[in-house]
Write a protein that holds these residues in place. Structure first.
Motif, PDB file in Angstrom:
ATOM      1  N   SER A 296      48.972 -11.604  18.936  1.00 37.34           N
ATOM      2  CA  SER A 296      49.948 -12.692  18.957  1.00 37.34           C
ATOM      3  C   SER A 296      49.265 -14.002  19.331  1.00 37.34           C
ATOM      4  N   LYS A 297      49.862 -15.079  18.860  1.00 31.47           N
ATOM      5  CA  LYS A 297      49.325 -16.422  19.079  1.00 31.47           C
ATOM      6  C   LYS A 297      50.332 -17.256  19.850  1.00 31.47           C
ATOM      7  N   LEU A 298      49.830 -18.043  20.786  1.00 29.42           N
ATOM      8  CA  LEU A 298      50.690 -18.900  21.593  1.00 29.42           C
ATOM      9  C   LEU A 298      50.111 -20.312  21.593  1.00 29.42           C
ATOM     10  N   ILE A 299      50.942 -21.285  21.267  1.00 30.65           N
ATOM     11  CA  ILE A 299      50.540 -22.695  21.315  1.00 30.65           C
ATOM     12  C   ILE A 299      51.358 -23.364  22.411  1.00 30.65           C
ATOM     13  N   THR A 300      50.671 -24.084  23.292  1.00 29.77           N
ATOM     14  CA  THR A 300      51.339 -24.746  24.413  1.00 29.77           C
ATOM     15  C   THR A 300      50.902 -26.209  24.492  1.00 29.77           C
ATOM     16  N   PRO A 301      51.608 -27.014  25.289  1.00 23.96           N
ATOM     17  CA  PRO A 301      51.098 -28.353  25.568  1.00 23.96           C
ATOM     18  C   PRO A 301      49.728 -28.263  26.234  1.00 23.96           C
ATOM     19  N   GLU A 302      49.046 -29.376  26.272  1.00 23.13           N
ATOM     20  CA  GLU A 302      47.725 -29.478  26.922  1.00 23.13           C
ATOM     21  C   GLU A 302      47.795 -28.900  28.339  1.00 23.13           C
ATOM     22  N   ALA A 303      46.662 -28.411  28.842  1.00 21.96           N
ATOM     23  CA  ALA A 303      46.626 -27.610  30.071  1.00 21.96           C
ATOM     24  C   ALA A 303      47.254 -28.296  31.281  1.00 21.96           C
ATOM     25  N   THR A 305      49.374 -30.876  31.376  1.00 23.44           N
ATOM     26  CA  THR A 305      50.795 -31.058  31.107  1.00 23.44           C
ATOM     27  C   THR A 305      51.528 -29.743  31.293  1.00 23.44           C
ATOM     28  N   CYS A 306      50.954 -28.682  30.778  1.00 24.46           N
ATOM     29  CA  CYS A 306      51.546 -27.359  30.903  1.00 24.46           C
ATOM     30  C   CYS A 306      51.661 -26.955  32.373  1.00 24.46           C
ATOM     31  N   THR A 307      50.650 -27.258  33.157  1.00 22.88           N
ATOM     32  CA  THR A 307      50.674 -26.920  34.579  1.00 22.88           C
ATOM     33  C   THR A 307      51.826 -27.611  35.296  1.00 22.88           C
ATOM     34  N   ALA A 308      52.040 -28.877  35.001  1.00 22.89           N
ATOM     35  CA  ALA A 308      53.163 -29.589  35.617  1.00 22.89           C
ATOM     36  C   ALA A 308      54.486 -28.944  35.224  1.00 22.89           C
ATOM     37  N   LEU A 309      54.644 -28.610  33.960  1.00 23.67           N
ATOM     38  CA  LEU A 309      55.882 -28.008  33.481  1.00 23.67           C
ATOM     39  C   LEU A 309      56.166 -26.669  34.158  1.00 23.67           C
ATOM     40  N   THR A 310      55.164 -25.802  34.189  1.00 26.72           N
ATOM     41  CA  THR A 310      55.396 -24.455  34.713  1.00 26.72           C
ATOM     42  C   THR A 310      55.583 -24.450  36.227  1.00 26.72           C
ATOM     43  N   LEU A 332      55.482 -10.934  35.815  1.00 28.85           N
ATOM     44  CA  LEU A 332      56.138  -9.888  36.596  1.00 28.85           C
ATOM     45  C   LEU A 332      57.441 -10.384  37.200  1.00 28.85           C
ATOM     46  N   VAL A 333      57.441 -11.630  37.642  1.00 31.91           N
ATOM     47  CA  VAL A 333      58.639 -12.141  38.313  1.00 31.91           C
ATOM     48  C   VAL A 333      59.582 -12.866  37.361  1.00 31.91           C
ATOM     49  N   TYR A 334      59.047 -13.521  36.309  1.00 30.37           N
ATOM     50  CA  TYR A 334      59.905 -14.324  35.437  1.00 30.37           C
ATOM     51  C   TYR A 334      59.943 -13.855  33.983  1.00 30.37           C
ATOM     52  N   GLY A 335      59.171 -12.839  33.643  1.00 24.40           N
ATOM     53  CA  GLY A 335      59.253 -12.256  32.311  1.00 24.40           C
ATOM     54  C   GLY A 335      58.288 -12.844  31.295  1.00 24.40           C
ATOM     55  N   ALA A 336      58.063 -12.098  30.233  1.00 28.10           N
ATOM     56  CA  ALA A 336      57.108 -12.497  29.201  1.00 28.10           C
ATOM     57  C   ALA A 336      57.541 -13.741  28.445  1.00 28.10           C
ATOM     58  N   ASP A 337      58.840 -14.032  28.431  1.00 27.40           N
ATOM     59  CA  ASP A 337      59.339 -15.183  27.678  1.00 27.40           C
ATOM     60  C   ASP A 337      59.459 -16.450  28.522  1.00 27.40           C
ATOM     61  N   PHE A 338      59.023 -16.396  29.763  1.00 29.20           N
ATOM     62  CA  PHE A 338      59.137 -17.568  30.645  1.00 29.20           C
ATOM     63  C   PHE A 338      58.526 -18.818  30.018  1.00 29.20           C
ATOM     64  N   ILE A 339      57.363 -18.686  29.399  1.00 30.77           N
ATOM     65  CA  ILE A 339      56.653 -19.834  28.849  1.00 30.77           C
ATOM     66  C   ILE A 339      57.387 -20.438  27.656  1.00 30.77           C
ATOM     67  N   ARG A 340      58.250 -19.681  26.995  1.00 30.30           N
ATOM     68  CA  ARG A 340      58.864 -20.140  25.751  1.00 30.30           C
ATOM     69  C   ARG A 340      59.985 -21.168  25.962  1.00 30.30           C
ATOM     70  N   GLN A 341      60.399 -21.385  27.195  1.00 33.97           N
ATOM     71  CA  GLN A 341      61.487 -22.333  27.444  1.00 33.97           C
ATOM     72  C   GLN A 341      61.055 -23.790  27.312  1.00 33.97           C
ATOM     73  N   GLU A 344      57.636 -27.565  22.595  1.00 39.86           N
ATOM     74  CA  GLU A 344      56.361 -27.507  21.879  1.00 39.86           C
ATOM     75  C   GLU A 344      55.623 -26.182  22.058  1.00 39.86           C
ATOM     76  N   VAL A 345      56.221 -25.233  22.767  1.00 39.41           N
ATOM     77  CA  VAL A 345      55.618 -23.916  22.884  1.00 39.41           C
ATOM     78  C   VAL A 345      56.039 -23.065  21.689  1.00 39.41           C
ATOM     79  N   GLN A 346      55.062 -22.475  21.039  1.00 37.87           N
ATOM     80  CA  GLN A 346      55.334 -21.622  19.884  1.00 37.87           C
ATOM     81  C   GLN A 346      54.595 -20.282  20.060  1.00 37.87           C
ATOM     82  N   ARG A 347      55.292 -19.215  19.805  1.00 43.13           N
ATOM     83  CA  ARG A 347      54.656 -17.888  19.843  1.00 43.13           C
ATOM     84  C   ARG A 347      54.869 -17.197  18.516  1.00 43.13           C
TER      85      ARG A 347
END
Length: 351
Positions: A296-303, A305-310, A332-341, A344-347
């Motif tokens: 699987s492939k995951l595209i996220t904002p720049e590192a 920027t992503c850190t601030a968001l998460t 483990l605590v927030y689930g595999a789909d946590f990043i998808r919210q 600009e995140v695409q999986r």
């Protein structure tokens, strides 16, 4: 209380986090060693601040007792995570950091029982290291439950690194690469393995690195064999290989001090335009002994920027009572789909 403290708030990444937190309606308490920088930052946002070093235990504990949780952003984490985590255990406050250092993850995993007894969550790797990749690993485990091997490939596009990231890299340069084999951490030489990976525009050379998922993905998925790779230019890979010979000359304290002093000749971090236009591409691959495979492939904002968001989202959730006691990884605590919210995140499932 219903509030949290950001330690190291005036660093490059800390500043991004503070700015986003305030925009989201949060009022974090700012903290760090430099009172002058803290005061200026706090006045700019009309926030409270506390100035202390991590060696000032009484001040540290007092500051933590004013909040429910701490977001630890002051690296190099190899020198700072332990003091802050121990303070959180003493004061029974939740701990989150933005580290990507394997040894720190392993040390905090060993405190799982203590954290459960204290009724707190220990969640290292709350930023780009390792939220996106951890969520990707958990997603792939769901696709191939009997997976025995996990490989992660990371390609950062169009940004750069902050001074803090560079300092952490220098501080950890004496440590060899690391993989997980049959459930155990194994040290390997720099540039132990070089492969080619297609991130979408043809094949790019990737080199093995001790990315945080060598630790965390094991706890998240139970997969016993883990390797992580990062895309680097050929000249960088050649330099990493040369470190096998010249490395010991660079590892002493004097050499590290000289390298750290040179960092201040460069900007604090990526310029906003580059950061906003940048992105990261992660590809994960799992295989099983019976020939099963999923990618699987995951595209996220720049590192950064992503850190601030998460991190801001994680702190919001903790303040709303969404946490699990003990040592945790993001998935483990927030689930595999946590990043998808996040925008600009695409999986995409590749195979």
């Amino acid at each position: 209380m219903n509030n949290f403290l950001i330690y190291g708030s005036y660093g490059y990444t800390g500043q991004l986090i503070v700015d986003l937190a305030v925009k989201k309606g949060l009022r974090p308490v700012l903290a760090g060693r430099d009172e002058k920088r803290l005061r200026a930052q706090a006045e700019n946002y009309n926030l409270d601040y506390r100035a202390f070093s991590l060696d000032e235990i009484a001040k540290l504990d007092s500051a933590l007792r004013e909040v429910d949780a701490v977001l630890h952003c002051a690296g190099p984490f190899v020198h700072t995570f332990r003091q802050m985590a121990e303070a959180c255990l003493r004061t029974k406050r939740h701990y989150v950091d933005i580290s990507g250092e394997i040894l720190g993850f392993e040390a905090l995993a060993a405190r799982d029982t203590q954290a459960k007894e204290a009724g707190i969550m220990l969640l290292p790797g709350g930023g780009f290291d390792v939220v996106p990749s951890d969520c990707l690993a958990a997603h792939l485990k769901g696709r191939l439950p009997n997976a025995t091997h996990f490989r992660l490939f990371v390609h950062g596009v169009g940004a750069g690194v902050s001074r803090g990231t560079a300092k952490s890299a220098i501080e950890n340069m004496h440590r060899q690469g690391m993989i997980r084999r049959d459930g155990k951490l194994v040290q390997v030489p720099p540039a132990w393995n070089v492969r080619e990976q297609d991130f979408g525009r043809g094949y790019t050379k990737v080199v093995s690195v001790g990315w945080g998922d060598v630790s965390t993905a094991y706890y998240s998925t139970g997969i016993p064999n883990i390797e992580t790779y990062f895309a680097f230019p050929e000249i960088a890979i050649s330099f990493m290989r040369s470190m096998r010979l010249i490395g010991p000359l660079m590892y002493n304290r004097v050499a590290k001090k000289i390298l750290k002093s040179l960092i201040h000749l460069f900007p604090p971090g990526p310029e906003e335009e580059r950061r906003m236009n940048g992105r990261a591409i992660l590809i994960g691959e799992v295989t099983s002994k019976n020939g099963g495979r999923a990618s699987s492939k995951l595209i996220t904002p720049e590192a950064y920027t992503c850190t601030a968001l998460t991190t801001v989202e994680i702190m919001k959730r903790i303040l709303h009572g969404e946490y699990k006691n003990g040592f945790q990884t993001p998935s483990l605590v927030y689930g595999a789909d946590f990043i998808r919210q996040f925008n600009e995140v695409q999986r995409t499932d590749l195979s």
